[in-house]
Design a protein around this motif. Structure first.
Motif, short mmCIF file in Angstrom:
data_model
loop_
_atom_site.label_atom_id
_atom_site.label_comp_id
_atom_site.label_asym_id
_atom_site.label_seq_id
_atom_site.Cartn_x
_atom_site.Cartn_y
_atom_site.Cartn_z
N ALA A 215 41.54 48.59 52.19
CA ALA A 215 41.41 47.15 52.41
C ALA A 215 40.16 46.84 53.22
O ALA A 215 39.99 45.72 53.69
CB ALA A 215 42.65 46.60 53.11
N ASP A 216 39.27 47.81 53.36
CA ASP A 216 38.05 47.63 54.14
C ASP A 216 36.84 47.59 53.20
O ASP A 216 36.56 48.58 52.52
CB ASP A 216 37.90 48.77 55.15
CG ASP A 216 36.77 48.53 56.13
OD1 ASP A 216 35.63 48.31 55.67
OD2 ASP A 216 37.03 48.55 57.34
N ASP A 263 50.51 51.86 54.24
CA ASP A 263 49.75 51.09 55.22
C ASP A 263 48.27 51.38 55.01
O ASP A 263 47.82 52.49 55.25
CB ASP A 263 50.17 51.49 56.64
CG ASP A 263 49.43 50.71 57.72
OD1 ASP A 263 48.50 49.95 57.37
OD2 ASP A 263 49.77 50.86 58.90
N PRO A 264 47.49 50.39 54.56
CA PRO A 264 46.07 50.65 54.26
C PRO A 264 45.20 50.73 55.51
O PRO A 264 44.00 50.97 55.40
CB PRO A 264 45.67 49.46 53.40
CG PRO A 264 46.54 48.35 53.89
CD PRO A 264 47.86 48.99 54.24
N THR A 404 37.83 41.19 52.41
CA THR A 404 38.97 41.91 53.01
C THR A 404 40.28 41.28 52.58
O THR A 404 41.23 41.99 52.19
CB THR A 404 38.87 41.90 54.55
OG1 THR A 404 37.67 42.56 54.95
CG2 THR A 404 40.06 42.60 55.18
N ASP A 405 40.35 39.96 52.64
CA ASP A 405 41.58 39.26 52.25
C ASP A 405 41.91 39.51 50.78
O ASP A 405 43.08 39.70 50.41
CB ASP A 405 41.44 37.76 52.50
CG ASP A 405 41.36 37.41 53.98
OD1 ASP A 405 41.73 38.27 54.81
OD2 ASP A 405 40.91 36.29 54.30
N GLU A 408 43.36 42.99 50.32
CA GLU A 408 44.74 43.06 50.79
C GLU A 408 45.70 42.43 49.79
O GLU A 408 46.80 42.95 49.56
CB GLU A 408 44.86 42.37 52.16
CG GLU A 408 44.17 43.13 53.28
CD GLU A 408 44.23 42.40 54.60
OE1 GLU A 408 44.63 41.21 54.61
OE2 GLU A 408 43.88 43.00 55.64
N ARG A 409 45.29 41.33 49.18
CA ARG A 409 46.16 40.68 48.19
C ARG A 409 46.38 41.60 46.99
O ARG A 409 47.50 41.72 46.47
CB ARG A 409 45.56 39.34 47.74
CG ARG A 409 45.56 38.27 48.81
CD ARG A 409 45.28 36.88 48.21
NE ARG A 409 43.99 36.79 47.54
CZ ARG A 409 42.86 36.47 48.14
NH1 ARG A 409 42.84 36.23 49.44
NH2 ARG A 409 41.73 36.37 47.44
N ASN A 412 48.63 44.57 47.92
CA ASN A 412 50.03 44.17 48.10
C ASN A 412 50.64 43.57 46.84
O ASN A 412 51.74 42.99 46.90
CB ASN A 412 50.14 43.16 49.26
CG ASN A 412 49.82 43.79 50.60
OD1 ASN A 412 50.14 44.94 50.86
ND2 ASN A 412 49.17 43.02 51.48
#
Length: 432
Positions: A215-216, A263-264, A404-405, A408-409, A412
């Motif tokens: 996620a980075d 957990d990323p 980043t957002d 993450e989406r 997930n």
């Protein structure tokens, strides 16, 4: 740029005396360095170097802020002591705590900031355009070392609009770590890597195919840009994250999402590999020393090709920044600040020791041309050659959070990768 990569090693406790970070690389500057050709490149003996001192009783005191792992902080402290013993200057090395850029945002306007700090080059453009108050100092007329002492990429990294805002000492990017007890040879292609991950991935039993902070944006930039797309086009100043090429790269990256711990976050990812619970990790040279202490047979290789394309990872240039605090400083303080940077960045012995013990990728031309690097450092250097420097234009600062957002989406399962990049690109354009 990811700021957790330095705090991670502190959380792990610093398992070695000399933990590695790294950072440095960019592309040929305009040569406006105010230098006289005294590049100090023949150093290697930790001698008197180019310390900028006027000699006698004219020694100055300068403040240096750092945010390093325990091991690299210890190594830098030893070098600072050596510099002080070989010059008339005193360096107050401090760790301000918290996120370094946030500390600078508060300290410099209040007149309490450092004379210099260490970080990757990607803040140069962001800070160079600040005028009220200014954040950076142009040391073109104060630095005696020639910028030709450094690789062309490193030269460009520390300059902005003709001003010299720091000196570079190492490059960094991410590459492939592998556990040689689990993987005999590193994969050369993406397909080979996936095949090996399939053999080991068993999350129900705490085993995974890969350790990777997915996620980075800094860490995943290589795959997103593997097909020739650019997250941000620094030449045209256009956001191209939603290009077809970047979406192709995102599809490849999404494949890797299935093989990492749930957990990323950085800490969760790196611990899995350090504990021997994954055959691969994608991380940077700053982890080399610590992981060598955890994995008996550790290997490093460039990232595998994707459809014949080398992943174009972002690379950074570790830099001694020159702070705007120097604008009103005594000349002796300027001499102490620039002198330390010159002495450290052009001393061959320091650069070679950092490469051997910390995994720092050299950008001092004389050391680079010597070619005497360990196989691990050479692997990172090869990946640097495949990659691209992080854009220094201030607009790049608007890219990190939306991307980043989006990552993450997708991780997930909240959004498909294509629409996620579309949304991120739209948000970035609105913020510019």
């Amino acid at each position: 740029m990811n700021e957790k990569r330095r705090t991670l090693l502190k959380a792990m406790g610093g398992t070695t005396a000399l933990a590695g970070l790294a950072g440095c690389i960019s592309t040929g500057g305009d040569g406006d360095d105010g230098g006289d050709g005294d590049d100090g490149g023949d150093g290697g003996d930790g001698g008197d170097g180019s310390d900028g001192s006027d000699g006698g009783d004219d020694g100055g005191t300068a403040t240096l802020w750092t945010d390093l792992s325990d091991g690299e902080d210890e190594a830098l402290s030893e070098y600072v002591d050596q510099y002080e013993s070989e010059s008339d200057h005193t360096i107050d090395k401090e760790e301000p705590g918290g996120e370094l850029d946030e500390q600078l945002d508060t300290a410099i306007p209040s007149g309490e900031g450092p004379d210099s700090w260490i970080w990757a080059h990607d803040w140069v453009g962001r800070f160079a355009v600040r005028e009220d108050p200014p954040f950076l100092y142009d040391a073109s007329d104060d630095v005696d070392v020639s910028l030709d002492s450094f690789t062309p990429t490193a030269q460009e990294a520390v300059q902005y609009d003709g001003a010299l805002h720091g000196l570079p000492f190492a490059s960094e990017t991410v590459a492939l770590f592998y556990n040689e007890d689990m993987v005999e040879e590193p994969p050369e292609t993406f397909e080979e890597m996936v095949s090996t991950m399939d053999e080991y991935h068993d999350p129900d039993n705490g085993e995974y195919g890969l350790s990777y902070p997915v996620a980075d944006p800094y860490f995943v930039s290589g795959f997103i840009q593997a097909y020739g797309g650019d997250i941000f086009d620094e030449e045209s100043l256009e956001v191209t994250l939603d290009s077809d090429e970047c979406k192709q790269g995102m599809d490849a990256l999404e494949t890797l999402f299935d093989y990492v711990p749930s957990d990323p976050g950085y800490e969760s990812q790196i611990v899995a590999f350090a504990d021997g619970a994954a055959p691969f990790a994608i991380n940077g040279p700053w982890e080399l020393a610590n992981l060598s202490g955890e994995i008996d047979n550790l290997g490093v290789a460039p990232l595998p090709t994707v459809d014949g394309n080398n992943p174009r990872t972002y690379s950074g240039i570790q830099t001694f920044y020159f702070s705007a605090m120097l604008n009103d400083a005594e000349q002796s303080t300027i001499d102490a600040t620039t002198g330390l940077a010159e002495w450290y960045t052009t001393n061959e012995e320091i650069i070679k020791t950092n490469a051997a013990e910390q995994g720092y990728i050299p950008v001092l031309t004389s050391v680079v041309e010597d070619g005497d690097l360990s196989s691990d450092v050479a692997a990172f250097a090869e990946q640097v050659d495949h990659g691209v420097p992080i854009p220094t234009h201030p607009d790049m600062d608007s890219v990190w959070t939306p991307l980043t957002d989006a990552l993450e989406r997708v991780f997930n399962d909240e959004q498909e990768s294509g629409p996620a990049l579309d949304e991120a690109a739209s948000e970035i354009r609105e913020n510019l």
